[in-house]
Design a protein around this motif. Structure first.
Motif, PDB file in Angstrom:
ATOM      1  N   ALA A  30      31.919  53.435  -8.047  1.00 24.00           N
ATOM      2  CA  ALA A  30      31.135  52.204  -8.176  1.00 24.00           C
ATOM      3  C   ALA A  30      30.771  51.575  -6.834  1.00 24.00           C
ATOM      4  O   ALA A  30      30.492  50.384  -6.773  1.00 24.00           O
ATOM      5  CB  ALA A  30      31.856  51.192  -9.060  1.00 24.00           C
ATOM      6  N   HIS A  57      24.478  55.785  -8.461  1.00 19.65           N
ATOM      7  CA  HIS A  57      25.033  54.800  -7.541  1.00 19.65           C
ATOM      8  C   HIS A  57      24.036  54.556  -6.405  1.00 19.65           C
ATOM      9  O   HIS A  57      23.293  55.466  -6.016  1.00 19.65           O
ATOM     10  CB  HIS A  57      26.348  55.299  -6.952  1.00 19.65           C
ATOM     11  CG  HIS A  57      27.474  55.431  -7.943  1.00 19.65           C
ATOM     12  ND1 HIS A  57      27.429  56.289  -9.014  1.00 19.65           N
ATOM     13  CD2 HIS A  57      28.691  54.814  -7.996  1.00 19.65           C
ATOM     14  CE1 HIS A  57      28.571  56.185  -9.700  1.00 19.65           C
ATOM     15  NE2 HIS A  57      29.342  55.305  -9.114  1.00 19.65           N
ATOM     16  N   ALA A 138      33.689  48.387 -17.633  1.00 18.45           N
ATOM     17  CA  ALA A 138      32.617  48.482 -16.643  1.00 18.45           C
ATOM     18  C   ALA A 138      31.305  47.933 -17.182  1.00 18.45           C
ATOM     19  O   ALA A 138      30.529  47.308 -16.432  1.00 18.45           O
ATOM     20  CB  ALA A 138      32.440  49.931 -16.190  1.00 18.45           C
ATOM     21  N   ARG A 143      29.663  42.008 -13.679  1.00 18.53           N
ATOM     22  CA  ARG A 143      30.161  42.654 -12.470  1.00 18.53           C
ATOM     23  C   ARG A 143      30.883  41.677 -11.546  1.00 18.53           C
ATOM     24  O   ARG A 143      31.911  42.011 -10.948  1.00 18.53           O
ATOM     25  CB  ARG A 143      29.031  43.364 -11.735  1.00 18.53           C
ATOM     26  CG  ARG A 143      28.445  44.489 -12.583  1.00 18.53           C
ATOM     27  CD  ARG A 143      27.782  45.568 -11.776  1.00 18.53           C
ATOM     28  NE  ARG A 143      28.700  46.382 -10.991  1.00 18.53           N
ATOM     29  CZ  ARG A 143      29.544  47.299 -11.495  1.00 18.53           C
ATOM     30  NH1 ARG A 143      29.621  47.508 -12.786  1.00 18.53           N
ATOM     31  NH2 ARG A 143      30.317  48.014 -10.683  1.00 18.53           N
ATOM     32  N   PHE A 174      29.689  46.861  -4.653  1.00 14.51           N
ATOM     33  CA  PHE A 174      30.198  47.047  -6.008  1.00 14.51           C
ATOM     34  C   PHE A 174      29.351  46.281  -7.024  1.00 14.51           C
ATOM     35  O   PHE A 174      28.956  46.840  -8.071  1.00 14.51           O
ATOM     36  CB  PHE A 174      31.654  46.600  -6.097  1.00 14.51           C
ATOM     37  CG  PHE A 174      32.205  46.603  -7.491  1.00 14.51           C
ATOM     38  CD1 PHE A 174      32.703  47.764  -8.047  1.00 14.51           C
ATOM     39  CD2 PHE A 174      32.210  45.443  -8.254  1.00 14.51           C
ATOM     40  CE1 PHE A 174      33.185  47.772  -9.348  1.00 14.51           C
ATOM     41  CE2 PHE A 174      32.697  45.441  -9.553  1.00 14.51           C
ATOM     42  CZ  PHE A 174      33.186  46.608 -10.104  1.00 14.51           C
ATOM     43  N   THR A 177      26.084  47.878  -8.000  1.00 12.78           N
ATOM     44  CA  THR A 177      26.124  49.184  -8.673  1.00 12.78           C
ATOM     45  C   THR A 177      25.784  49.039 -10.147  1.00 12.78           C
ATOM     46  O   THR A 177      26.218  48.099 -10.826  1.00 12.78           O
ATOM     47  CB  THR A 177      27.520  49.812  -8.516  1.00 12.78           C
ATOM     48  OG1 THR A 177      27.796  49.991  -7.126  1.00 12.78           O
ATOM     49  CG2 THR A 177      27.603  51.158  -9.207  1.00 12.78           C
ATOM     50  N   SER A 179      26.089  49.222 -13.827  1.00 17.65           N
ATOM     51  CA  SER A 179      27.278  49.256 -14.683  1.00 17.65           C
ATOM     52  C   SER A 179      27.320  50.503 -15.555  1.00 17.65           C
ATOM     53  O   SER A 179      28.391  51.036 -15.856  1.00 17.65           O
ATOM     54  CB  SER A 179      27.324  48.010 -15.572  1.00 17.65           C
ATOM     55  OG  SER A 179      27.525  46.844 -14.801  1.00 17.65           O
ATOM     56  N   HIS A 182      28.595  53.295 -13.440  1.00 21.78           N
ATOM     57  CA  HIS A 182      30.023  53.055 -13.259  1.00 21.78           C
ATOM     58  C   HIS A 182      30.787  53.569 -14.479  1.00 21.78           C
ATOM     59  O   HIS A 182      31.782  54.307 -14.358  1.00 21.78           O
ATOM     60  CB  HIS A 182      30.237  51.551 -13.056  1.00 21.78           C
ATOM     61  CG  HIS A 182      31.642  51.137 -12.815  1.00 21.78           C
ATOM     62  ND1 HIS A 182      31.993  49.810 -12.623  1.00 21.78           N
ATOM     63  CD2 HIS A 182      32.807  51.835 -12.751  1.00 21.78           C
ATOM     64  CE1 HIS A 182      33.300  49.736 -12.437  1.00 21.78           C
ATOM     65  NE2 HIS A 182      33.819  50.940 -12.523  1.00 21.78           N
TER      66      HIS A 182
END
Length: 260
Positions: A30, A57, A138, A143, A174, A177, A179, A182
């Motif tokens: 992530a 990603h 996730a 997030r 992060f 990213t 979801s 992830h």
């Protein structure tokens, strides 16, 4: 830079033009290749550092379908074949380390020397339930509300207090990213079972792990070091999961291993 391969188009952060073998740096779950920016800048005078974003990603393409860690390894192999002339050195952190393990097993011709940091070839008998739960969170938790959980895993409390700007930089990667990607990577970990092939890894290997890493604890690193021929293990005091981000003092150790 954008790298077109037979497996898709990937974003790869490229830093430096040094004369040593190129270094491919593979990021944690992530995050993205930009997490390596400080290390890449420090090494830029000696080598070219290539930090690809895993599928879905950062800026890398993804068709939205499921994938395994072996797919991530094959993606990296395709990138190396486009951007490098001959084998490269590989540093993998967390998910990037698991990817590097599969890469070294599947394509030993592409990996000259290997560094595996805070990673594993197998999350154990509870991995399926563990990673299905992580995948649900996730996509089910905003997030920004996942950041506290992640930071506690990534960094020691002393690092968080002393380096808030670096914690914020990694946290911003992060939060940005996807979801869904992830979650798909979490499902990939549920199927990771690469212990049996550790003895097939030919690249000289340095294994690093934070003593306080509870995501991939030292016992997992010991399995890697025991299973990979002639691997060397370093257990790092007062360090958690993102050891090579938390500990810039380790970068010369990494370079020494790669240059040996």
């Amino acid at each position: 830079m954008r790298v077109d391969t037979a497996r898709g188009t990937f974003e790869v952060a490229a830093t430096g033009e040094g004369g040593a073998r190129p270094l491919v740096a593979l990021h944690a779950l992530a995050l993205s290749g930009r997490v390596w920016d400080p290390m890449a800048a420090a090494m830029a005078g000696n080598r070219r550092v290539l930090a690809p974003d895993a599928r879905g990603h950062g800026g890398s393409d993804w068709d939205g379908g499921p994938f395994g860690i072996a797919d991530l390894a094959d993606d990296v192999a395709a990138i190396i074949e486009v951007v490098a002339d001959g084998p490269v050195d590989v540093v993998g952190l967390s998910m990037g380390g698991s990817t590097a393990i599969l890469l070294a097993q599947r394509r030993p011709d592409l990996v000259a020397r290997l560094v595996l940091a805070d990673t594993t070839a197998d999350y154990g008998p509870d991995r399926v339930a563990q990673w299905i739960d992580r995948a649900e969170k996730a996509v089910g938790v905003p997030r920004e509300k996942q950041v506290a959980f992640q930071v506690d895993r990534w960094f020691s409390p002393s690092f968080v207090e002393a380096h808030p700007d670096e914690v914020r930089r990694v946290s911003d990667i992060f939060v940005a990213t996807d979801s869904r990607a992830h979650a798909a990577a979490c499902h990939a970990f549920a199927g990771l079972d690469a212990d049996a092939g550790l003895g097939d890894i030919q690249a000289p290997t340095l294994v690093l792990v934070g003593r306080d890493d509870y995501a991939t604890p030292p016992a997992m690193a010991q399995v890697l070091a025991s299973g990979i021929p002639d691997a060397r293990l370093e257990v790092l005091d007062d360090t958690r999961h993102l050891s090579l981000i938390e500990r810039p003092d380790l970068w010369p150790l990494v370079e020494k291993h790669l240059d040996t």
